[in-house]
Design an enzyme around this catalytic site. Structure first.
Site, PDB file in Angstrom:
ATOM      1  N   ASP A  66       0.829  -1.206   0.000  1.00 49.58           N
ATOM      2  CA  ASP A  66       0.000   0.000   0.000  1.00 49.58           C
ATOM      3  C   ASP A  66       0.865   1.259   0.000  1.00 49.58           C
ATOM      4  O   ASP A  66       2.077   1.194   0.180  1.00 49.58           O
ATOM      5  CB  ASP A  66      -0.951   0.007   1.213  1.00 49.58           C
ATOM      6  CG  ASP A  66      -0.258  -0.369   2.527  1.00 49.58           C
ATOM      7  OD1 ASP A  66       0.985  -0.418   2.550  1.00 49.58           O
ATOM      8  OD2 ASP A  66      -0.953  -0.608   3.517  1.00 49.58           O
ATOM      9  N   ASP A 135      -7.609  -2.596  14.187  1.00 46.11           N
ATOM     10  CA  ASP A 135      -8.997  -2.847  13.782  1.00 46.11           C
ATOM     11  C   ASP A 135      -9.107  -4.039  12.823  1.00 46.11           C
ATOM     12  O   ASP A 135     -10.141  -4.251  12.204  1.00 46.11           O
ATOM     13  CB  ASP A 135      -9.614  -1.593  13.149  1.00 46.11           C
ATOM     14  CG  ASP A 135      -8.874  -1.132  11.897  1.00 46.11           C
ATOM     15  OD1 ASP A 135      -7.905  -1.812  11.470  1.00 46.11           O
ATOM     16  OD2 ASP A 135      -9.262  -0.090  11.329  1.00 46.11           O
ATOM     17  N   HIS A 137      -7.255  -4.524  10.068  1.00 43.96           N
ATOM     18  CA  HIS A 137      -6.954  -4.286   8.646  1.00 43.96           C
ATOM     19  C   HIS A 137      -5.638  -4.942   8.247  1.00 43.96           C
ATOM     20  O   HIS A 137      -4.740  -5.123   9.067  1.00 43.96           O
ATOM     21  CB  HIS A 137      -6.986  -2.794   8.296  1.00 43.96           C
ATOM     22  CG  HIS A 137      -5.840  -1.966   8.771  1.00 43.96           C
ATOM     23  ND1 HIS A 137      -5.982  -0.961   9.697  1.00 43.96           N
ATOM     24  CD2 HIS A 137      -4.529  -1.954   8.440  1.00 43.96           C
ATOM     25  CE1 HIS A 137      -4.817  -0.382   9.909  1.00 43.96           C
ATOM     26  NE2 HIS A 137      -3.908  -0.970   9.157  1.00 43.96           N
ATOM     27  N   GLU A 142      -9.553  -1.601   5.271  1.00 39.41           N
ATOM     28  CA  GLU A 142     -10.208  -1.329   6.542  1.00 39.41           C
ATOM     29  C   GLU A 142     -11.468  -2.189   6.672  1.00 39.41           C
ATOM     30  O   GLU A 142     -11.951  -2.749   5.677  1.00 39.41           O
ATOM     31  CB  GLU A 142     -10.591   0.152   6.609  1.00 39.41           C
ATOM     32  CG  GLU A 142      -9.403   1.113   6.506  1.00 39.41           C
ATOM     33  CD  GLU A 142      -8.610   1.220   7.813  1.00 39.41           C
ATOM     34  OE1 GLU A 142      -8.675   0.302   8.652  1.00 39.41           O
ATOM     35  OE2 GLU A 142      -7.923   2.250   7.982  1.00 39.41           O
TER      36      GLU A 142
END
Ligand code: GLP
Length: 259
Positions: A66, A135, A137, A142
């Site tokens: 990313d 979270d 990810h 996400e």
């Protein structure tokens, strides 16, 4: 199920994963490594640099997961710059051996397809390193990300921006958008190696390894992959309900030579 390896420290984990990478590199003249950013994989990059020896790495290609949108490629917090500093330069790799999604706003409409094409032309990823967000990810997929997604532009959650603000002067300077490999893209890699250290990751790790496969915890898609290794320290393994089944199993496999 995923192979879960619990080790005494992040450094031991880095050494184990570096070993697996060298076995790949030593058996393949054109290996493709999937590299990740964040603090977690740094132990792997340090172990690689320390044990590189005189290997010829000219055939190696590395593909990043990313990139932030809107940071110049040389911005110290761009993932391109981070991977060159932490991974490529210590190993003596050329800039051209590392492919990072293009976060330039002017080229965003084609950034995902261009990255997917480069990845396909390289023959896909042999071994993909993954961290995990608090979270759940992976990459920057996400919660709510499509389980079949490909490389595309995404919006970061407030939690991820807060988690990553420590690398920037202030929260306002953390980009809002990113280009990330999709969950479907990540699943195409031939071996997934997810690393996590520390108690802050324990809930996300448990959801990824033992929870239902769900877009609510994007990392849970690892349960669909036939060859996954999850490398943890004791704190990150702390919320796994079935730890007694995993721990030590890997050591006792006949002929076990590492992940
Ligand atoms: C970022 C990256 C992820 C990484 C996560 C965790 O959001 N895009 O690839 O896994 O941070 O980072 P850290 O390893 O620093 O906890």
């Amino acid at each position: 199920m995923a192979e879960v390896v619990v080790l005494g420290s992040a450094e031991e984990a880095g050494a184990l994963v570096a070993d697996a990478i060298w076995r790949l590199v030593d058996s393949d003249p054109a290996p493709v490594l999937g590299v990740a950013t964040g603090s977690t994989p740094l132990v792997v990059y340090r172990a690689l640099a320390a044990t590189r020896g005189g290997r010829d790495l000219s055939g190696l290609r590395a593909f990043a997961l990313d990139e932030y949108v809107g940071l110049s490629p040389d911005h110290p917090q761009s993932y391109r710059r981070t991977l060159l500093t932490e991974f490529a330069e210590p190993l003596g790799l050329d800039v051209g051996q590392v492919v990072v999604p293009d976060g330039d706003p002017a080229r965003l409409p084609s950034a995902g397809a261009a990255f997917e094409q480069a990845l396909a032309e390289a023959g896909g990823v042999d071994l993909q390193l993954l961290g995990i967000g608090t979270d759940g990810h992976i990459g920057f997929n996400e919660p709510g990300s499509s389980l079949a997604s490909r490389t595309r532009v995404k919006t970061l959650t407030e939690q991820t921006r807060r988690d990553n603000a420590r690398f920037f002067d202030s929260l306002e300077n953390v980009p809002i958008h990113c280009v990330t490999q999709g969950l479907g893209t990540i699943l195409d890699a031939r071996h997934l190696v997810l690393l996590a250290f520390g108690a802050a990751k324990a809930a996300a790790v448990a959801a990824a390894v033992e929870g239902p496969v769900s877009a609510s915890c994007p990392a849970s898609i690892i349960q669909f992959h036939p060859h996954v290794t999850v490398v943890l320290d004791a704190e990150a393994a702390g919320e796994l309900a079935n730890l007694r089944y995993y721990q030590g199993v890997w050591e006792r496999k006949p002929g076990w030579q590492g992940i």
